[in-house]
Enzyme design. Structure first.
Site, PDB file in Angstrom:
ATOM      1  N   SER A 123      -6.770   5.407  -3.481  1.00  0.00           N
ATOM      2  CA  SER A 123      -6.669   5.547  -2.024  1.00  0.00           C
ATOM      3  C   SER A 123      -7.247   6.859  -1.519  1.00  0.00           C
ATOM      4  O   SER A 123      -7.892   6.897  -0.461  1.00  0.00           O
ATOM      5  CB  SER A 123      -5.208   5.429  -1.591  1.00  0.00           C
ATOM      6  OG  SER A 123      -4.665   4.192  -1.987  1.00  0.00           O
ATOM      7  N   HIS A 157      -3.643  10.839   0.639  1.00  0.00           N
ATOM      8  CA  HIS A 157      -4.568  10.297   1.624  1.00  0.00           C
ATOM      9  C   HIS A 157      -5.200  11.404   2.465  1.00  0.00           C
ATOM     10  O   HIS A 157      -6.412  11.426   2.685  1.00  0.00           O
ATOM     11  CB  HIS A 157      -3.839   9.310   2.532  1.00  0.00           C
ATOM     12  CG  HIS A 157      -3.425   8.061   1.827  1.00  0.00           C
ATOM     13  ND1 HIS A 157      -2.652   7.090   2.416  1.00  0.00           N
ATOM     14  CD2 HIS A 157      -3.676   7.618   0.559  1.00  0.00           C
ATOM     15  CE1 HIS A 157      -2.455   6.110   1.561  1.00  0.00           C
ATOM     16  NE2 HIS A 157      -3.054   6.405   0.425  1.00  0.00           N
TER      17      HIS A 157
END
Length: 255
Positions: free
Chosen positions: A159, A204
């Site tokens: 991610s 992230h």
């Protein structure tokens, strides 16, 4: 003479008129003709899938379900655990964790995102710049987790690298003076999702920041390959040095 809707026109007048007509420009940077899986994107997907299969087989050999691949020894040895990087010097976890996934759903969602955004960015940057941005973004997410995350909690997934690619696309759209609204809306939705339990917001955001910075370096050093390569290398080295210099307990406890 050139036939027209009514009568005929002089060829010289037609050429002069066409010279003053501006060609239409696409409002978005996405091109259906470019939506082909580039070699780097395809290779990254293949590597992630193969690694998942390895962890699933390892889990079965240890008596667990293949879907519980995070129970395998391979997963334990290569996932990102900040305290193991800091105390035991297992620095490889800063990168290897980005190629592990917790369950099949995690893998499928990340690979779908990579196939959706990767080919366009690979076409724009070229294979080695694209791969460099991907790896630097993965490293940026790992560094954020290393410095500010739970020191004993394993983290895995691509991610952070994918968020870095979103940041890269944002920089490329700005450089091309193209519409950012769709991308910003997508980023906002994904940041909200990052607050869900079990999702690494730090990873992230770290990947997004690293992707933005890496692609900005590429844009500023346009057509100067040596400067681009040196800038990306220095960025990666700086992040690794930061991890080596700042102990995990000091940052986490705020001491």
């Amino acid at each position: 003479m050139t036939p027209a809707a009514v009568g005929f026109q002089c060829p010289d007048d037609v050429r002069a008129g066409n010279a003053g007509v501006r060609r239409p420009r696409r409002a978005s940077g996405w091109s259906a003709a470019r939506r082909r899986f580039g070699p780097v994107t395809a290779t990254l997907v293949a590597v992630n899938v193969v690694v998942f299969v390895i962890t699933a087989v390892s889990a079965v050999s240890e008596g667990a379900s293949p879907l519980d691949n995070y129970e395998s020894e391979v997963f334990r040895d290569f996932s990102l655990v900040p305290v193991l990087v800091d105390v035991y010097g297992q620095d490889w976890r800063l990168i290897t964790g980005a190629f592990l996934h917790i369950g099949i759903t995690h893998l499928l969602l990340n690979m779908l995102s990579l196939l959706l955004f990767g080919p366009e960015i690979e076409a724009r940057l070229g294979w080695w710049r694209y791969l460099a941005v991907y790896l630097v973004s993965a490293l940026g997410g790992a560094v954020a987790i290393q410095l500010f995350g739970d020191p004993g909690r394993p983290v895995a997934g691509a991610s952070a690298a994918i968020y870095g690619l979103l940041g890269a696309m944002g920089v490329l759209l700005v450089a091309a003076r193209q519409d950012l609204r769709g991308l910003l809306a997508l980023l906002a939705i994904n940041v909200v999702i990052s607050f869900l339990p079990g999702v690494s917001l730090l990873g992230h955001l770290g990947g997004l920041a690293a992707g933005l910075l890496a692609t900005t370096l590429l844009v500023l050093a346009r057509r100067r390959v040596a400067v681009q390569a040196a800038g990306l290398a220095l960025l990666a080295v700086a992040m690794v040095v930061l991890v080596l210099v700042v102990p995990v307990p000091v940052v986490v406890l705020g001491l």
